[in-house]
Design a protein around this motif. Sequence first.
Motif, mmCIF file in Angstrom:
data_model
loop_
_atom_site.group_PDB
_atom_site.id
_atom_site.type_symbol
_atom_site.label_atom_id
_atom_site.label_comp_id
_atom_site.label_asym_id
_atom_site.label_seq_id
_atom_site.Cartn_x
_atom_site.Cartn_y
_atom_site.Cartn_z
ATOM 1 N N VAL A 58 0.868 -1.171 0.000
ATOM 2 C CA VAL A 58 0.000 0.000 0.000
ATOM 3 C C VAL A 58 0.905 1.221 0.000
ATOM 4 C CG1 VAL A 58 -0.151 0.176 2.516
ATOM 5 C CG2 VAL A 58 -2.054 1.019 1.102
ATOM 6 N N LEU A 59 0.387 2.366 -0.413
ATOM 7 C CA LEU A 59 1.248 3.541 -0.497
ATOM 8 C C LEU A 59 1.690 4.037 0.871
ATOM 9 C CD1 LEU A 59 2.670 5.635 -2.168
ATOM 10 C CD2 LEU A 59 0.569 6.970 -2.240
ATOM 11 N N PHE A 60 0.764 4.098 1.833
ATOM 12 C CA PHE A 60 1.111 4.613 3.159
ATOM 13 C C PHE A 60 0.725 3.620 4.251
ATOM 14 C CE2 PHE A 60 0.125 8.752 0.910
ATOM 15 C CZ PHE A 60 1.450 9.143 0.781
ATOM 16 N N SER A 61 1.607 3.445 5.214
ATOM 17 C CA SER A 61 1.275 2.654 6.393
ATOM 18 C C SER A 61 0.298 3.454 7.246
ATOM 19 C CB SER A 61 2.545 2.360 7.198
ATOM 20 O OG SER A 61 3.016 3.557 7.813
ATOM 21 N N PRO A 62 -0.379 2.817 8.204
ATOM 22 C CA PRO A 62 -1.296 3.562 9.078
ATOM 23 C C PRO A 62 -0.625 4.737 9.779
ATOM 24 C CG PRO A 62 -1.657 1.219 9.334
ATOM 25 C CD PRO A 62 -0.443 1.365 8.463
ATOM 26 N N THR A 63 0.570 4.530 10.308
ATOM 27 C CA THR A 63 1.272 5.612 11.014
ATOM 28 C C THR A 63 1.604 6.753 10.069
ATOM 29 O OG1 THR A 63 2.235 4.036 12.581
ATOM 30 C CG2 THR A 63 3.290 6.184 12.401
ATOM 31 N N VAL A 117 -9.209 5.230 3.142
ATOM 32 C CA VAL A 117 -8.552 3.972 2.793
ATOM 33 C C VAL A 117 -9.619 2.987 2.331
ATOM 34 C CG1 VAL A 117 -7.268 1.997 3.705
ATOM 35 C CG2 VAL A 117 -6.653 4.313 4.405
ATOM 36 N N GLN A 118 -9.376 2.350 1.201
ATOM 37 C CA GLN A 118 -10.289 1.317 0.723
ATOM 38 C C GLN A 118 -10.143 0.058 1.569
ATOM 39 O OE1 GLN A 118 -9.462 -0.247 -3.194
ATOM 40 N NE2 GLN A 118 -11.590 -0.850 -3.534
ATOM 41 N N SER A 119 -11.257 -0.494 1.994
ATOM 42 C CA SER A 119 -11.230 -1.714 2.799
ATOM 43 C C SER A 119 -10.633 -2.858 1.994
ATOM 44 C CB SER A 119 -12.651 -2.075 3.233
ATOM 45 O OG SER A 119 -12.646 -3.261 3.994
ATOM 46 N N THR A 145 -8.941 -7.138 2.491
ATOM 47 C CA THR A 145 -8.574 -8.293 3.318
ATOM 48 C C THR A 145 -7.192 -8.812 2.958
ATOM 49 O OG1 THR A 145 -9.659 -9.784 1.742
ATOM 50 C CG2 THR A 145 -10.979 -9.002 3.606
ATOM 51 N N GLN A 146 -6.581 -8.294 1.881
ATOM 52 C CA GLN A 146 -5.282 -8.824 1.449
ATOM 53 C C GLN A 146 -4.131 -7.872 1.701
ATOM 54 O OE1 GLN A 146 -6.460 -9.202 -2.757
ATOM 55 N NE2 GLN A 146 -4.781 -7.814 -3.289
ATOM 56 N N ARG A 147 -4.419 -6.659 2.122
ATOM 57 C CA ARG A 147 -3.370 -5.669 2.359
ATOM 58 C C ARG A 147 -2.527 -6.064 3.581
ATOM 59 N NH1 ARG A 147 -6.498 -1.129 2.315
ATOM 60 N NH2 ARG A 147 -7.004 -1.668 4.448
ATOM 61 N N ALA A 148 -1.238 -5.739 3.541
ATOM 62 C CA ALA A 148 -0.335 -6.081 4.643
ATOM 63 C C ALA A 148 -0.768 -5.406 5.942
ATOM 64 C CB ALA A 148 1.096 -5.679 4.284
ATOM 65 N N PHE A 149 -1.268 -4.182 5.851
ATOM 66 C CA PHE A 149 -1.800 -3.470 7.010
ATOM 67 C C PHE A 149 -3.316 -3.633 7.014
ATOM 68 C CE2 PHE A 149 2.123 -1.227 5.847
ATOM 69 C CZ PHE A 149 2.810 -1.282 7.049
ATOM 70 N N LYS A 150 -3.869 -4.147 8.095
ATOM 71 C CA LYS A 150 -5.291 -4.464 8.165
ATOM 72 C C LYS A 150 -6.140 -3.206 8.362
ATOM 73 C CE LYS A 150 -4.020 -8.677 7.775
ATOM 74 N NZ LYS A 150 -4.059 -9.265 6.419
ATOM 75 N N ASP A 151 -7.423 -3.343 8.050
ATOM 76 C CA ASP A 151 -8.355 -2.220 8.190
ATOM 77 C C ASP A 151 -8.320 -1.640 9.599
ATOM 78 O OD1 ASP A 151 -9.069 -2.653 5.600
ATOM 79 O OD2 ASP A 151 -11.109 -3.360 6.009
ATOM 80 N N ASP A 152 -8.273 -2.525 10.601
ATOM 81 C CA ASP A 152 -8.303 -2.067 11.994
ATOM 82 C C ASP A 152 -7.098 -1.204 12.344
ATOM 83 O OD1 ASP A 152 -10.666 -3.330 12.393
ATOM 84 O OD2 ASP A 152 -9.855 -5.024 13.534
ATOM 85 N N GLU A 153 -5.963 -1.485 11.726
ATOM 86 C CA GLU A 153 -4.764 -0.705 12.019
ATOM 87 C C GLU A 153 -4.927 0.746 11.582
ATOM 88 O OE1 GLU A 153 -0.867 -2.842 11.439
ATOM 89 O OE2 GLU A 153 -2.168 -4.239 10.353
ATOM 90 N N TYR A 154 -5.717 0.972 10.537
ATOM 91 C CA TYR A 154 -6.010 2.339 10.102
ATOM 92 C C TYR A 154 -7.109 2.959 10.966
ATOM 93 C CZ TYR A 154 -3.256 1.546 5.855
ATOM 94 O OH TYR A 154 -2.233 1.287 4.967
ATOM 95 N N SER A 155 -8.193 2.237 11.136
ATOM 96 C CA SER A 155 -9.336 2.801 11.864
ATOM 97 C C SER A 155 -8.997 3.114 13.319
ATOM 98 C CB SER A 155 -10.526 1.839 11.788
ATOM 99 O OG SER A 155 -10.197 0.572 12.314
ATOM 100 N N GLN A 156 -8.096 2.339 13.918
ATOM 101 C CA GLN A 156 -7.703 2.608 15.309
ATOM 102 C C GLN A 156 -6.959 3.934 15.452
ATOM 103 O OE1 GLN A 156 -5.487 -0.864 16.510
ATOM 104 N NE2 GLN A 156 -7.314 -2.164 16.612
ATOM 105 N N LEU A 157 -6.437 4.438 14.340
ATOM 106 C CA LEU A 157 -5.771 5.741 14.359
ATOM 107 C C LEU A 157 -6.697 6.854 13.856
ATOM 108 C CD1 LEU A 157 -2.203 4.778 13.054
ATOM 109 C CD2 LEU A 157 -2.915 5.240 15.403
ATOM 110 N N GLY A 158 -7.984 6.527 13.760
ATOM 111 C CA GLY A 158 -8.960 7.538 13.356
ATOM 112 C C GLY A 158 -9.051 7.744 11.858
ATOM 113 N N GLU A 174 -10.482 6.916 8.199
ATOM 114 C CA GLU A 174 -11.719 6.369 7.665
ATOM 115 C C GLU A 174 -11.427 5.247 6.668
ATOM 116 O OE1 GLU A 174 -15.899 7.944 5.579
ATOM 117 O OE2 GLU A 174 -14.149 9.279 5.762
ATOM 118 N N VAL A 175 -12.049 4.083 6.889
ATOM 119 C CA VAL A 175 -11.911 2.932 6.003
ATOM 120 C C VAL A 175 -13.285 2.631 5.418
ATOM 121 C CG1 VAL A 175 -11.251 0.506 5.829
ATOM 122 C CG2 VAL A 175 -10.033 2.015 7.419
#
Length: 389
Positions: free
Chosen positions: A8-13, A29-31, A33-46, A48-49
């Motif tokens: 993916v272009l950007f990690s959650p951090t 972020v588009q939801s 299931t195959q991305r190295a960084f999971k949806d929750d890792e983005y949403s936990q930082l606020g 939008e997925v």
Amino acid sequence: MVKDEARVLFSPTQLSEIIKEYPEHTFIVQSSTQRAFKDDEYSQLGIEVVNDISFADLFLGIKQVPLDQLIPYKKYFFFSHTTKRQPHNKWYLEGLQKANITFFDYENLVDAKGYRLVAFGNIAGQLGAYHGLRTYGLKNDLFQLNKPIPNQHIENLVFQAKTHSYTNCKVVITGKGNVGQGAAHFLESIGFTALAPNDFLSSKESKPIFTVLAKENYLKNDNGTFEKEAFINRPHTYNSYFFEFAKKANLYMVGHYYHEGMPLLLTQEQLSNSSLNINTIADISCDVHAPLPTCLRPSTSDAPIYGYHKNNYAECDFKDPKAIAVMAIDNLPSELPKRSSIQFGQQFKEHILPLLINDVSNPILQKANILDQGKFSTHFQYLKDFLNA
């Protein structure tokens, strides 16, 4: 999302930091299931997925977006592998044009000197070196390195590679950019000795050695010289002298940038010549058919090796005595998706994102703008001729 692509272009951090830096813009972020960084890792930082991304104006991906997923008249950034008139991707270029999108290719984001500003090259070089050694060991029944597993650390691959002996292994690398540097770094880290090109050719030692070649080391014009500007403008006027290195090396790692029109580095006749010593090629650049006839097709991480028959020039079992073993995985960095994403994202954040936000007319962006609502831009009119040919 592209099948089997976890980068993916950007990690959650990284994306969280970008959102704070540019609060006037909305990042989603588009939801997946195959991305190295999971949806929750983005949403936990606020962050939008969402599933539906059709309302966005700009789309930042990595690999080719499937044509049926392109949204007409939108703006996209990703790798297309089309700007060098690759015949096998002509269909995709036609699809990009028909979608009426505005498209920028990462490969063409370069500075004033022509150096890439965003690239996966260094990681590709390191992984390619490991795969190359693994292929060399299997081809010659010398040793067996494990196939890399997803998200394995480079340090772990170095540790594995160090456990084997590489006596009489002589490696030639073409390309002094990110790919070549990555491959060279990996070889040095496991005990190979770097030699200058001429010293490599004259070496009689049995210890593992390698050399890294720039184009001026193996391409020359009729006057026996290499001039960079002349080569870029008239690559077809140059001849290859790479066979001298092919008679010495037994493993070749391909890391150079292919300029359309440049000569074949090794002809079919040279590949069948009894003086050829190379029996293994790690084609990290993976330019199909040129400048190496041995690159018949890209391979995959699941099936990374195939054979090139030196007499009939067709694919065969790589263990065949008449075969050159070819490793040609075209998306090596996807084997380390998290590390690759973070490094690439940092480059994009530093060099490209500020231009997108503040100066879309910047020459750096314009030189990478392939299509403007389906019409080829000034720099890429030659692709229109390519499609019409």
